[in-house]
Design an enzyme around this catalytic site. Structure first.
Site, PDB file in Angstrom:
ATOM      1  N   TRP A 152       0.915  -1.187   0.040  1.00  0.00           N
ATOM      2  CA  TRP A 152      -0.051  -0.116   0.008  1.00  0.00           C
ATOM      3  C   TRP A 152       0.812   1.119  -0.028  1.00  0.00           C
ATOM      4  O   TRP A 152       0.328   2.412  -0.344  1.00  0.00           O
ATOM      5  CB  TRP A 152      -0.897   0.070   1.142  1.00  0.00           C
ATOM      6  CG  TRP A 152      -0.322  -0.092   2.655  1.00  0.00           C
ATOM      7  CD1 TRP A 152      -0.003  -1.407   3.194  1.00  0.00           C
ATOM      8  CD2 TRP A 152       0.441   0.867   3.093  1.00  0.00           C
ATOM      9  NE1 TRP A 152       0.639  -1.080   4.246  1.00  0.00           N
ATOM     10  CE2 TRP A 152       1.002   0.167   4.573  1.00  0.00           C
ATOM     11  CE3 TRP A 152       0.962   2.240   3.033  1.00  0.00           C
ATOM     12  CZ2 TRP A 152       1.851   0.912   5.274  1.00  0.00           C
ATOM     13  CZ3 TRP A 152       1.634   2.829   3.973  1.00  0.00           C
ATOM     14  CH2 TRP A 152       2.150   2.245   5.084  1.00  0.00           C
ATOM     15  N   ASN A 153       2.252   1.207   0.150  1.00  0.00           N
ATOM     16  CA  ASN A 153       2.820   2.577   0.686  1.00  0.00           C
ATOM     17  C   ASN A 153       3.206   3.264  -0.754  1.00  0.00           C
ATOM     18  O   ASN A 153       3.286   4.282  -0.700  1.00  0.00           O
ATOM     19  CB  ASN A 153       4.022   2.168   1.415  1.00  0.00           C
ATOM     20  CG  ASN A 153       5.033   1.221   0.733  1.00  0.00           C
ATOM     21  OD1 ASN A 153       4.805   0.476  -0.029  1.00  0.00           O
ATOM     22  ND2 ASN A 153       6.370   1.443   1.203  1.00  0.00           N
ATOM     23  N   ALA A 178      -2.774  -3.892  -2.721  1.00  0.00           N
ATOM     24  CA  ALA A 178      -2.910  -3.937  -1.328  1.00  0.00           C
ATOM     25  C   ALA A 178      -4.518  -3.641  -0.957  1.00  0.00           C
ATOM     26  O   ALA A 178      -4.824  -2.675  -1.854  1.00  0.00           O
ATOM     27  CB  ALA A 178      -2.064  -3.249  -0.391  1.00  0.00           C
ATOM     28  N   SER A 179      -5.027  -4.377  -0.058  1.00  0.00           N
ATOM     29  CA  SER A 179      -6.452  -3.896   0.280  1.00  0.00           C
ATOM     30  C   SER A 179      -6.830  -2.695   0.541  1.00  0.00           C
ATOM     31  O   SER A 179      -7.677  -2.088   0.080  1.00  0.00           O
ATOM     32  CB  SER A 179      -6.835  -4.855   1.314  1.00  0.00           C
ATOM     33  OG  SER A 179      -6.604  -6.103   1.352  1.00  0.00           O
ATOM     34  N   GLY A 229       6.727  -6.266  -0.287  1.00  0.00           N
ATOM     35  CA  GLY A 229       5.946  -6.162   0.837  1.00  0.00           C
ATOM     36  C   GLY A 229       7.176  -6.504   2.043  1.00  0.00           C
ATOM     37  O   GLY A 229       8.252  -6.342   2.021  1.00  0.00           O
ATOM     38  N   SER A 230       6.347  -6.835   3.370  1.00  0.00           N
ATOM     39  CA  SER A 230       7.260  -7.035   4.502  1.00  0.00           C
ATOM     40  C   SER A 230       8.079  -8.315   4.243  1.00  0.00           C
ATOM     41  O   SER A 230       7.643  -9.347   3.729  1.00  0.00           O
ATOM     42  CB  SER A 230       6.122  -7.232   5.725  1.00  0.00           C
ATOM     43  OG  SER A 230       5.377  -8.170   5.648  1.00  0.00           O
ATOM     44  N   GLU A 251      10.902  -8.367  -3.093  1.00  0.00           N
ATOM     45  CA  GLU A 251      11.309  -7.010  -2.550  1.00  0.00           C
ATOM     46  C   GLU A 251      10.853  -6.630  -1.369  1.00  0.00           C
ATOM     47  O   GLU A 251       9.475  -6.621  -1.023  1.00  0.00           O
ATOM     48  CB  GLU A 251      10.740  -5.797  -3.561  1.00  0.00           C
ATOM     49  CG  GLU A 251      11.457  -5.952  -4.949  1.00  0.00           C
ATOM     50  CD  GLU A 251      12.928  -5.544  -4.863  1.00  0.00           C
ATOM     51  OE1 GLU A 251      13.139  -4.753  -4.268  1.00  0.00           O
ATOM     52  OE2 GLU A 251      13.485  -6.026  -5.923  1.00  0.00           O
ATOM     53  N   LEU A 252      11.584  -6.678  -0.258  1.00  0.00           N
ATOM     54  CA  LEU A 252      11.102  -6.863   1.249  1.00  0.00           C
ATOM     55  C   LEU A 252      11.462  -5.627   2.250  1.00  0.00           C
ATOM     56  O   LEU A 252      11.710  -4.539   1.571  1.00  0.00           O
ATOM     57  CB  LEU A 252      11.490  -8.127   1.813  1.00  0.00           C
ATOM     58  CG  LEU A 252      11.231  -9.527   1.125  1.00  0.00           C
ATOM     59  CD1 LEU A 252      11.950 -10.615   1.862  1.00  0.00           C
ATOM     60  CD2 LEU A 252       9.680  -9.546   0.803  1.00  0.00           C
ATOM     61  N   CYS A 285      10.238   1.532   2.274  1.00  0.00           N
ATOM     62  CA  CYS A 285      11.335   0.368   2.299  1.00  0.00           C
ATOM     63  C   CYS A 285      12.577   0.958   2.502  1.00  0.00           C
ATOM     64  O   CYS A 285      13.437   0.430   2.987  1.00  0.00           O
ATOM     65  CB  CYS A 285      11.246  -0.671   1.315  1.00  0.00           C
ATOM     66  SG  CYS A 285      11.316   0.132  -0.238  1.00  0.00           S
ATOM     67  N   GLU A 386      11.825  -1.944  11.497  1.00  0.00           N
ATOM     68  CA  GLU A 386      11.227  -0.758  10.815  1.00  0.00           C
ATOM     69  C   GLU A 386      10.129   0.076  11.586  1.00  0.00           C
ATOM     70  O   GLU A 386       9.240  -0.661  11.774  1.00  0.00           O
ATOM     71  CB  GLU A 386      10.429  -1.162   9.464  1.00  0.00           C
ATOM     72  CG  GLU A 386      11.341  -1.737   8.189  1.00  0.00           C
ATOM     73  CD  GLU A 386      10.536  -2.097   7.009  1.00  0.00           C
ATOM     74  OE1 GLU A 386       9.874  -3.111   7.255  1.00  0.00           O
ATOM     75  OE2 GLU A 386      10.595  -1.556   6.158  1.00  0.00           O
TER      76      GLU A 386
HETATM   77  P1  NAP Z   1       2.588  -6.730   3.624  1.00  0.00           P
HETATM   78  O1  NAP Z   1       1.841  -6.849   5.003  1.00  0.00           O
HETATM   79  O2  NAP Z   1       3.657  -7.794   3.564  1.00  0.00           O
HETATM   80  O3  NAP Z   1       1.623  -6.775   2.409  1.00  0.00           O
HETATM   81  C1  NAP Z   1       2.187  -6.385   1.129  1.00  0.00           C
HETATM   82  C2  NAP Z   1       1.094  -6.985   0.204  1.00  0.00           C
HETATM   83  O4  NAP Z   1       1.023  -8.433   0.218  1.00  0.00           O
HETATM   84  C3  NAP Z   1      -0.100  -6.550   0.376  1.00  0.00           C
HETATM   85  O5  NAP Z   1      -0.863  -6.732  -1.099  1.00  0.00           O
HETATM   86  C4  NAP Z   1      -0.737  -7.494   1.200  1.00  0.00           C
HETATM   87  O6  NAP Z   1      -2.305  -7.624   0.896  1.00  0.00           O
HETATM   88  C5  NAP Z   1      -0.132  -8.922   0.583  1.00  0.00           C
HETATM   89  N1  NAP Z   1      -0.444  -9.877   1.614  1.00  0.00           N
HETATM   90  C6  NAP Z   1      -0.221  -9.831   3.094  1.00  0.00           C
HETATM   91  N2  NAP Z   1      -0.272 -11.126   3.534  1.00  0.00           N
HETATM   92  C7  NAP Z   1      -0.076 -12.204   2.454  1.00  0.00           C
HETATM   93  C8  NAP Z   1      -0.089 -13.497   2.314  1.00  0.00           C
HETATM   94  N3  NAP Z   1       0.016 -14.311   3.370  1.00  0.00           N
HETATM   95  N4  NAP Z   1       0.078 -13.872   1.141  1.00  0.00           N
HETATM   96  C9  NAP Z   1       0.016 -13.171   0.022  1.00  0.00           C
HETATM   97  N5  NAP Z   1       0.074 -11.900   0.051  1.00  0.00           N
HETATM   98  C10 NAP Z   1      -0.036 -11.196   1.257  1.00  0.00           C
HETATM   99  O7  NAP Z   1       3.488  -5.387   3.610  1.00  0.00           O
HETATM  100  P2  NAP Z   1       2.862  -3.797   3.578  1.00  0.00           P
HETATM  101  O8  NAP Z   1       2.550  -3.475   5.234  1.00  0.00           O
HETATM  102  O9  NAP Z   1       1.638  -3.388   2.815  1.00  0.00           O
HETATM  103  O10 NAP Z   1       4.085  -3.011   3.000  1.00  0.00           O
HETATM  104  C11 NAP Z   1       4.875  -2.655   3.934  1.00  0.00           C
HETATM  105  C12 NAP Z   1       6.434  -3.463   3.651  1.00  0.00           C
HETATM  106  O11 NAP Z   1       6.628  -3.710   2.507  1.00  0.00           O
HETATM  107  C13 NAP Z   1       7.381  -3.033   4.579  1.00  0.00           C
HETATM  108  O12 NAP Z   1       8.253  -3.787   5.081  1.00  0.00           O
HETATM  109  C14 NAP Z   1       8.391  -2.276   3.631  1.00  0.00           C
HETATM  110  O13 NAP Z   1       9.579  -2.302   3.899  1.00  0.00           O
HETATM  111  C15 NAP Z   1       8.159  -3.451   2.287  1.00  0.00           C
HETATM  112  N6  NAP Z   1       8.403  -2.590   0.982  1.00  0.00           N
HETATM  113  C16 NAP Z   1       9.422  -3.127   0.298  1.00  0.00           C
HETATM  114  C17 NAP Z   1       9.779  -2.419  -0.927  1.00  0.00           C
HETATM  115  C18 NAP Z   1      10.782  -2.920  -1.781  1.00  0.00           C
HETATM  116  O14 NAP Z   1      10.827  -2.710  -2.822  1.00  0.00           O
HETATM  117  N7  NAP Z   1      11.995  -3.733  -1.166  1.00  0.00           N
HETATM  118  C19 NAP Z   1       8.967  -1.644  -1.356  1.00  0.00           C
HETATM  119  C20 NAP Z   1       7.803  -0.948  -0.423  1.00  0.00           C
HETATM  120  C21 NAP Z   1       7.472  -1.592   0.697  1.00  0.00           C
HETATM  121  P3  NAP Z   1      -3.174  -6.904   2.130  1.00  0.00           P
HETATM  122  O15 NAP Z   1      -3.093  -5.645   1.798  1.00  0.00           O
HETATM  123  O16 NAP Z   1      -4.631  -7.434   1.550  1.00  0.00           O
HETATM  124  O17 NAP Z   1      -2.998  -7.147   3.339  1.00  0.00           O
END
Ligand code: NAP
Length: 482
Positions: A152-153, A178-179, A229-230, A251-252, A285, A386
């Site tokens: 979502w970010n 993201a939702s 994502g995370s 990409e975490l 991130c 983070e």
């Molecule tokens: P997240 O909770 O990991 O969610 C990321 C995405 O994955 C969302 O679309 C989420 O959907 C989905 N998701 C959640 N649980 C899942 C599962 N069990 N199976 C499959 N998909 C799942 O992360 P976030 O809070 O949205 O984003 C922040 C994180 O992303 C931070 O850690 C940040 O550092 C990282 N990030 C990394 C980068 C990079 O390029 N390295 C860039 C941006 C962000 P829902 O929204 O429906 O939960």
């Protein structure tokens, strides 16, 4: 009813509603108001999207790179034409200031333009044979149907960072946003209809994350998953991918250090560390999470940095001049407050901010003060986890080897920042930092044209640059006996 209400999935060139009439509302984190709503899919709609992408694959992969590039250029134009509309939706879903949302759309345009060009540069090679009766040719081919999972970010630019190279490579796509920020991309897809992509080439699903990802990893037609994502969710996907040996890019998360050396230009360092910390409210991130400042300039840097933070304009991202919008939800506020409390409990000092804002208009959203903390150490949550919020912990150092060791002492390795006037130091320190991106005297190092990704638990693989298209290609050796 507004035009962001009841938005539907895009599957096989059709607009698809929820089978069970399940709808999810998206709320503005600045006001709590409903921005719009969308139909929720399930595992079956994800399966249908993968089938549509599979049906479209051979024809799309068989097009020339130039033809595929033409579609990408059209999508870039559509993004440009509706730039202000997309920026406003991003701000209303995510809370970031409108100027940053506009920059995000600009980044998405750049991805489509760059990969339109890269599509024609997917080269193979020939290998001099060891047997004169043979010839060896290496060709690159699209992996097939690609699933893209987006956080979502940065709802539009991170979607584009996956979708553009995948389409350029000749893959077909099933994306899931993201939702909390699904509307901006659903709106984009409505506009993308004008580009007349062949049906099934680009599909977008919604619904519970686990249902979609279970299907992505179980369905043999889905040949690649790319996730941003995370680290926590990334680990789960890595485990799931093991059963089907699905090709996976990750990409975490990150925990970026910023090191300010005693020879730094302090005007540059203060402004750039501020930007790298507080852009998108610290919810990036590559956000700076730990600031290390050389002891001899520590007092001056801290005073000037704190002054800059005190002047930050906090408010609804739609309002002119706002630099810091709300956080996305109450869990994010709780995490920020927990990190602040932990600093105080362990003997650190809060120089500015650290509280939730609750007066007047702030009371309707998830606003917190930008925060500066000192006397912090690596044991504190903010130094190893983070915050994903506007908290800037500042530690001091005297010895270069020691600060490099402290900077690298993390499970993450996405980005690192250093500030110095010495070219020698820029290289010698930059080369020792364990991070996929090192920024010198800068605050925005990531760009379409250069590779981006993580060392250690920050990820697997690279996006952007020439490397970005590699993730969507298979390598084939053709051996010919002549
Ligand atoms: P997240 O909770 O990991 O969610 C990321 C995405 O994955 C969302 O679309 C989420 O959907 C989905 N998701 C959640 N649980 C899942 C599962 N069990 N199976 C499959 N998909 C799942 O992360 P976030 O809070 O949205 O984003 C922040 C994180 O992303 C931070 O850690 C940040 O550092 C990282 N990030 C990394 C980068 C990079 O390029 N390295 C860039 C941006 C962000 P829902 O929204 O429906 O939960």
């Amino acid at each position: 009813m507004n035009d962001l209400d009841g938005m539907r999935m895009r599957i096989g060139g059709e607009w698809v509603a929820s089978d069970e009439s399940r709808i999810r509302e998206v709320h503005d984190p600045a006001t709590g108001e409903v921005v719009g709503s969308y139909h929720l899919g399930n595992r079956d709609t994800t399966r249908r999207a993968i089938e549509a992408a599979e049906d479209a694959f051979e024809e799309w992969a068989g097009r020339t790179a130039r033809e595929r590039a033409g579609y990408l250029v059209r999508i870039a134009s559509i993004l440009e034409e509706h730039r202000s509309e997309f920026a406003e939706i991003i701000t209303r879903e995510n809370g970031k200031p409108l100027s940053e949302a506009d920059g995000e759309v600009g980044g998405a345009i750049a991805h489509f333009q760059w990969y339109a060009e890269e599509a024609s540069r997917v080269y193979g090679r020939t290998i001099p044979p060891t047997d004169p009766g043979k010839r060896h040719i290496v060709i690159r081919q699209p992996v097939g149907v690609v699933a893209c999972i987006v956080p979502w970010n940065f709802p539009i630019v991170l979607w584009a960072r996956k979708v553009a190279p995948a389409l350029a490579a000749g893959c077909t796509v099933v994306a899931r946003s993201a939702s909390q920020t699904a509307l901006s991309v659903l709106r984009l897809l409505e506009h993308i209809e004008e580009a007349e992509l062949p049906s099934g080439v680009l599909n977008q699903v919604t619904g519970p994350a686990e249902e979609s990802s279970d299907e992505f990893f179980a369905n043999p037609s889905c040949r690649k998953v790319t996730f941003t994502g995370s680290t926590e969710v990334g680990r789960k996907l890595l485990a799931k991918s093991a059963w089907t040996v699905t090709n996976l890019s990750l990409e975490l998360g990150g925990q970026a250090p910023a090191i300010v050396f005693d020879d730094a230009d302090l005007d540059v360092a203060v402004e750039k560390v501020f930007g790298a910390k507080f852009r998108n409210g610290g919810r990036s991130c590559i956000a700076v999470n730990r600031i290390y400042v050389h002891d001899t300039i520590g007092d001056e840097f801290i005073a000037r940095f704190t002054d800059r933070v005190e002047s930050t304009v906090v408010g609804n991202g739609l309002n002119a001049g706002v630099e810091l919008g709300p956080l996305i939800d109450s869990e994010s506020v709780d995490k920020y407050l927990a990190h602040v409390l932990d600093i105080v409990d362990r003997g650190g000092k809060i120089l500015y901010g650290g509280a939730r804002l609750t007066d007047g208009d702030y009371s309707r959203g998830y606003f917190v003060e930008p925060c500066v903390a000192v006397d912090v150490d690596e044991a504190m949550y903010c130094m190893c986890d983070e915050t994903f919020g506007p908290l800037a912990p500042i530690a001091r150092f005297t010895d270069t080897d020691d600060v490099i060791r402290r900077a690298n002492q993390t499970i993450y390795g996405l980005s690192a920042y250093l500030y110095t006037r010495s070219l020698e130091r820029a290289f010698s320190v930059g080369e020792r930092l364990q991070a996929g991106t090192v920024a010198v005297n800068d605050d925005v190092p990531s760009t379409t044209i250069a590779p981006f990704g993580g060392f250690k638990q920050s990820g697997l693989g690279r996006e952007c640059g020439a490397e970005g298209i590699e993730a969507f290609l298979e390598t084939k050796h053709i051996s010919i006996r002549i």
